[in-house]
Write a protein that holds these residues in place. Structure first.
Motif: not given
Length: 410
Positions: A48, A370-371, A373-376
């Protein structure tokens, strides 16, 4: 403004510092070669974005863990031996990285490289702080930064070109460049190495407790954290991924994979343009003005990266962010050198500053990954911009460190 007579009285950069500057140029070319390739190299293991960022963070984590060791070794053995050993450790890690069979081993090899990196970074900064005459500290820091940045302009472009020979070649080239730099320092600074052995016990040491009492040192730690997050963390992990994925199929004259290298080169070009023209003026203007301006400029440009809709916008924003960083780094290094003081051994003060910067380089990529992967990507760049503006806020309440300016204000 300084007169021509005052300029004539300023000392020249000592020959031994020129050797360090030449070594920095060689290191920077090698680092620039692998910087745009490493995230894509890690991504090929099928992991990822956060895992890719962890490769950059592992390097920073081990720099952080071993920074106190590097400071103590520098105080005990002298700067040049620690510098050479550090280069050789990173060279070995690069050769191992080129043939990493799994993601886990890649992570380990990069972590080991972080140990060597903190050795040569802390020892070099301590050497510059001790050897640079106070009147030209900004000029010396600017010349050292310029060597790194010019190499960082050429490196990504060369790295993109070397990709046609395979992904392993850039890592092998970087390892070879580090061995060359180590050989130059070992041979050319033999006299300094002998002087270190003779004089290390007689040099007064600057302590972290002493430096911590200075608001400017605390501000330098804050802005160093922000710069580590943005420049050494996010810039080397998320920007190449963004460039390689967000502009696929745009029909531009270069491919998305090569755009990553060009974006890092544009960032470095902005650095060089400012360092060669403006940054050395911190010896006249003071350290605070360029640090403040640089943090604001780089912070706003970085925050806007996520909204880049075309490749040319990515390159322009990278150029502007690089220019802002070009204001920050030399003035910030000169400020730390001011705090250490001429002729003093500041290994622990410098290593603490380096630890804080490395901590930013660890946290930045992980949180940004992490941002993403989960936001943009936009959120990741925006948060980084805010962190840099917080660094600027810390300097608004800190006094000037340049001795002449400080004396005038007092």
């Amino acid at each position: 403004m300084s007169t021509s007579a005052e300029a004539a009285e300023r000392p020249r950069i000592p020959a031994e510092l020129k050797v360090m500057i030449a070594s920095a140029f060689i290191i920077a070319i090698g680092f620039g070669i692998v910087a745009p390739i490493l995230p894509q190299y890690a991504a090929d293991f099928g992991v990822s974005a956060m895992a890719v960022s962890a490769v950059v963070s592992a390097f920073g984590l081990f720099r952080l863990i071993f920074a106190p060791v590097s400071g103590k070794l520098t105080q005990t053995l002298g700067e040049t031996p620690v510098y050479v050993v550090g280069l050789l450790i990173v060279a070995a890690s690069m050769f191992a990285t080129a043939f990493a069979p799994t993601y886990e081993l890649l992570l380990i090899f990069r972590a080991v490289g972080g140990i060597g990196s903190t050795f040569f970074t802390v020892s070099a900064m301590t050497f510059l702080a001790r050897k640079a005459p106070p009147q030209i500290r900004g000029r010396v820091s600017g010349a050292y930064a310029s060597a790194f940045l010019i190499g960082n302009v050429a490196g990504p472009l060369l790295g993109s070109a070397l990709l046609v020979l395979g992904q392993r070649v850039p890592f092998l080239v970087y390892g070879g460049a580090l061995i060359l730099a180590a050989a130059i320092v070992f041979v050319m600074l033999r006299r300094s190495r002998l002087e270190d052995r003779a004089n290390r016990d007689s040099r007064r040491r600057a302590t972290v407790a002493e430096a911590w009492r200075m608001p400017s040192y605390r501000a330098a730690l804050t802005s160093g954290f922000a710069n580590g997050w943005a420049t050494f963390g996010l810039r080397n992990s998320i920007v190449p991924l963004f460039a390689a994925t967000a502009f696929v199929g745009t029909g531009w004259f270069i491919g998305a994979d090569q755009l990553a290298g060009v974006a890092l080169a544009a960032f470095a070009a902005g650095n060089v343009a400012v360092v060669l023209t403006v940054a050395k003026r911190s010896d006249e203007w003071g350290r605070r003005p360029p640090i403040l301006a640089g943090l604001v400029i780089a912070g706003l440009a970085t925050a806007a990266l996520g909204s880049a809709a075309h490749p040319w916008m990515l390159l322009v924003l990278s150029l502007v962010a690089g220019a802002g960083t070009g204001l920050i780094v030399p003035a910030q290094q000169a400020a730390v050198a001011d705090i250490v003081g001429e002729g003093r051994n500041g290994g622990s003060v410098v290593s603490t500053f380096q630890m804080t910067q490395d901590f930013g380089a660890i946290i930045g990529p992980l949180l940004a990954g992490l941002i993403v992967d989960h936001l943009s990507y936009g959120w990741a760049f925006g948060v980084t911009g805010v962190v840099m503006l917080i660094g600027a806020a810390a300097w608004t309440a800190a006094p000037e460190t340049l001795p002449a300016r400080r004396a005038a204000a007092g």
